[in-house]
Design an enzyme around this catalytic site. Structure first.
Site, PDB file in Angstrom:
ATOM      1  N   ASN A   1       3.920   6.612  -2.749  1.00 42.41           N
ATOM      2  CA  ASN A   1       2.487   6.783  -2.942  1.00 42.41           C
ATOM      3  C   ASN A   1       2.249   8.004  -3.824  1.00 42.41           C
ATOM      4  O   ASN A   1       2.822   9.068  -3.582  1.00 42.41           O
ATOM      5  CB  ASN A   1       1.792   6.964  -1.592  1.00 42.41           C
ATOM      6  CG  ASN A   1       1.909   5.729  -0.705  1.00 42.41           C
ATOM      7  OD1 ASN A   1       1.883   4.607  -1.201  1.00 42.41           O
ATOM      8  ND2 ASN A   1       2.051   5.936   0.586  1.00 42.41           N
TER       9      ASN A   1
ATOM     10  N   GLN B   1      -1.584   8.967  -0.811  1.00 41.93           N
ATOM     11  CA  GLN B   1      -0.609  10.031  -0.569  1.00 41.93           C
ATOM     12  C   GLN B   1      -1.255  11.116   0.274  1.00 41.93           C
ATOM     13  O   GLN B   1      -2.309  11.649  -0.092  1.00 41.93           O
ATOM     14  CB  GLN B   1      -0.110  10.630  -1.893  1.00 41.93           C
ATOM     15  CG  GLN B   1       0.986  11.668  -1.674  1.00 41.93           C
ATOM     16  CD  GLN B   1       1.520  12.287  -2.960  1.00 41.93           C
ATOM     17  OE1 GLN B   1       0.992  12.046  -4.046  1.00 41.93           O
ATOM     18  NE2 GLN B   1       2.573  13.081  -2.840  1.00 41.93           N
TER      19      GLN B   1
ATOM     20  N   HIS C   1       8.196  11.648  -1.646  1.00 41.66           N
ATOM     21  CA  HIS C   1       9.006  10.961  -0.631  1.00 41.66           C
ATOM     22  C   HIS C   1       8.985   9.472  -0.894  1.00 41.66           C
ATOM     23  O   HIS C   1       7.959   8.909  -1.255  1.00 41.66           O
ATOM     24  CB  HIS C   1       8.493  11.248   0.784  1.00 41.66           C
ATOM     25  CG  HIS C   1       7.014  11.075   0.974  1.00 41.66           C
ATOM     26  ND1 HIS C   1       6.096  11.994   0.516  1.00 41.66           N
ATOM     27  CD2 HIS C   1       6.294  10.087   1.537  1.00 41.66           C
ATOM     28  CE1 HIS C   1       4.874  11.588   0.810  1.00 41.66           C
ATOM     29  NE2 HIS C   1       4.957  10.416   1.418  1.00 41.66           N
ATOM     30  N   LEU C   2      10.133   8.822  -0.685  1.00 36.90           N
ATOM     31  CA  LEU C   2      10.203   7.374  -0.644  1.00 36.90           C
ATOM     32  C   LEU C   2       9.946   6.945   0.794  1.00 36.90           C
ATOM     33  O   LEU C   2      10.543   7.498   1.717  1.00 36.90           O
ATOM     34  CB  LEU C   2      11.592   6.850  -1.025  1.00 36.90           C
ATOM     35  CG  LEU C   2      12.265   7.251  -2.324  1.00 36.90           C
ATOM     36  CD1 LEU C   2      13.515   6.379  -2.506  1.00 36.90           C
ATOM     37  CD2 LEU C   2      11.349   7.086  -3.497  1.00 36.90           C
ATOM     38  N   HIS C   3       9.089   5.936   0.955  1.00 33.21           N
ATOM     39  CA  HIS C   3       9.026   5.233   2.242  1.00 33.21           C
ATOM     40  C   HIS C   3      10.041   4.095   2.163  1.00 33.21           C
ATOM     41  O   HIS C   3       9.892   3.186   1.329  1.00 33.21           O
ATOM     42  CB  HIS C   3       7.639   4.617   2.461  1.00 33.21           C
ATOM     43  CG  HIS C   3       6.543   5.604   2.666  1.00 33.21           C
ATOM     44  ND1 HIS C   3       6.030   5.915   3.904  1.00 33.21           N
ATOM     45  CD2 HIS C   3       5.831   6.340   1.764  1.00 33.21           C
ATOM     46  CE1 HIS C   3       5.053   6.807   3.765  1.00 33.21           C
ATOM     47  NE2 HIS C   3       4.912   7.077   2.482  1.00 33.21           N
TER      48      HIS C   3
HETATM   49  P1  AMP Z   1       2.109   9.456   2.417  1.00 32.16           P
HETATM   50  O1  AMP Z   1       0.806   8.844   2.872  1.00 32.16           O
HETATM   51  O2  AMP Z   1       2.816   8.584   1.415  1.00 32.16           O
HETATM   52  O3  AMP Z   1       1.942  10.876   1.944  1.00 32.16           O
HETATM   53  O4  AMP Z   1       3.065   9.446   3.683  1.00 32.16           O
HETATM   54  C1  AMP Z   1       3.214  10.537   4.539  1.00 32.16           C
HETATM   55  C2  AMP Z   1       4.008  10.037   5.730  1.00 32.16           C
HETATM   56  O5  AMP Z   1       4.481  11.148   6.442  1.00 32.16           O
HETATM   57  C3  AMP Z   1       3.190   9.180   6.728  1.00 32.16           C
HETATM   58  O6  AMP Z   1       3.793   7.886   6.848  1.00 32.16           O
HETATM   59  C4  AMP Z   1       3.293   9.980   8.026  1.00 32.16           C
HETATM   60  O7  AMP Z   1       3.404   9.167   9.182  1.00 32.16           O
HETATM   61  C5  AMP Z   1       4.536  10.808   7.811  1.00 32.16           C
HETATM   62  N1  AMP Z   1       4.628  12.057   8.553  1.00 32.16           N
HETATM   63  C6  AMP Z   1       3.665  12.985   8.716  1.00 32.16           C
HETATM   64  N2  AMP Z   1       4.126  14.025   9.446  1.00 32.16           N
HETATM   65  C7  AMP Z   1       5.416  13.737   9.746  1.00 32.16           C
HETATM   66  C8  AMP Z   1       6.435  14.407  10.482  1.00 32.16           C
HETATM   67  N3  AMP Z   1       6.241  15.603  11.067  1.00 32.16           N
HETATM   68  N4  AMP Z   1       7.642  13.799  10.607  1.00 32.16           N
HETATM   69  C9  AMP Z   1       7.870  12.595  10.051  1.00 32.16           C
HETATM   70  N5  AMP Z   1       6.945  11.919   9.330  1.00 32.16           N
HETATM   71  C10 AMP Z   1       5.736  12.473   9.193  1.00 32.16           C
END
Ligand code: AMP
Ligand code: ZN
Length: 114
Positions: free
Chosen positions: A87, A94, A100-102
């Protein structure tokens, strides 16, 4: 970067379930999984978004892909299939401004994504 959640996870200042780690990359389970396997694959270097990636970041960005494939194999979804999503910015939702890669898998996905 001081106030970055994923920099803190990479520095082990915040706990996470680590799925893969090398000198440049860390991967850990998403805290709010959207699929049976949902792992975030992150460069240890702080890069806020792909908009901010520089030519010199190409190697580590490529390593994110090979690390994702390693995690997919380790989690048993290499054969069934998996998806990588990045994202970038507001329209893409985002929320954490550290690239980060999902990596997601373990269930079928629709296409195109919502
Ligand atoms: P994005 O929306 O692409 O920025 O994704 C951020 C991701 O980070 C989301 O899927 C969240 O669930 C995940 N996230 C947020 N805080 C943490 C954390 N402490 N540990 C692991 N994942 C997290
Ligand atoms: Zn960061």
């Amino acid at each position: 970067m001081a106030d970055c959640l994923f920099c803190k996870i990479a520095a082990k200042q915040i706990p996470a379930k680590v799925a893969y780690e090398d000198d440049e990359v860390i991967a850990f389970d998403d805290i709010n999984p959207a699929a049976p396997v949902h792992v975030l694959v992150v460069p240890k270097k702080h890069i806020a978004t792909l908009n901010d990636a520089q030519p010199g970041d190409a190697q580590v960005l490529g390593k994110l892909m090979t690390a994702a494939a390693q995690v997919a194999a380790d989690r048993g979804i290499a054969g069934s299939g998996w998806r990588v999503t990045v994202n970038v910015g507001k329209d893409a939702h985002q929320l954490v401004f550290h690239v980060h890669l999902h990596l997601m898998g373990g269930r079928p996905f629709g296409w195109p994504p919502g």
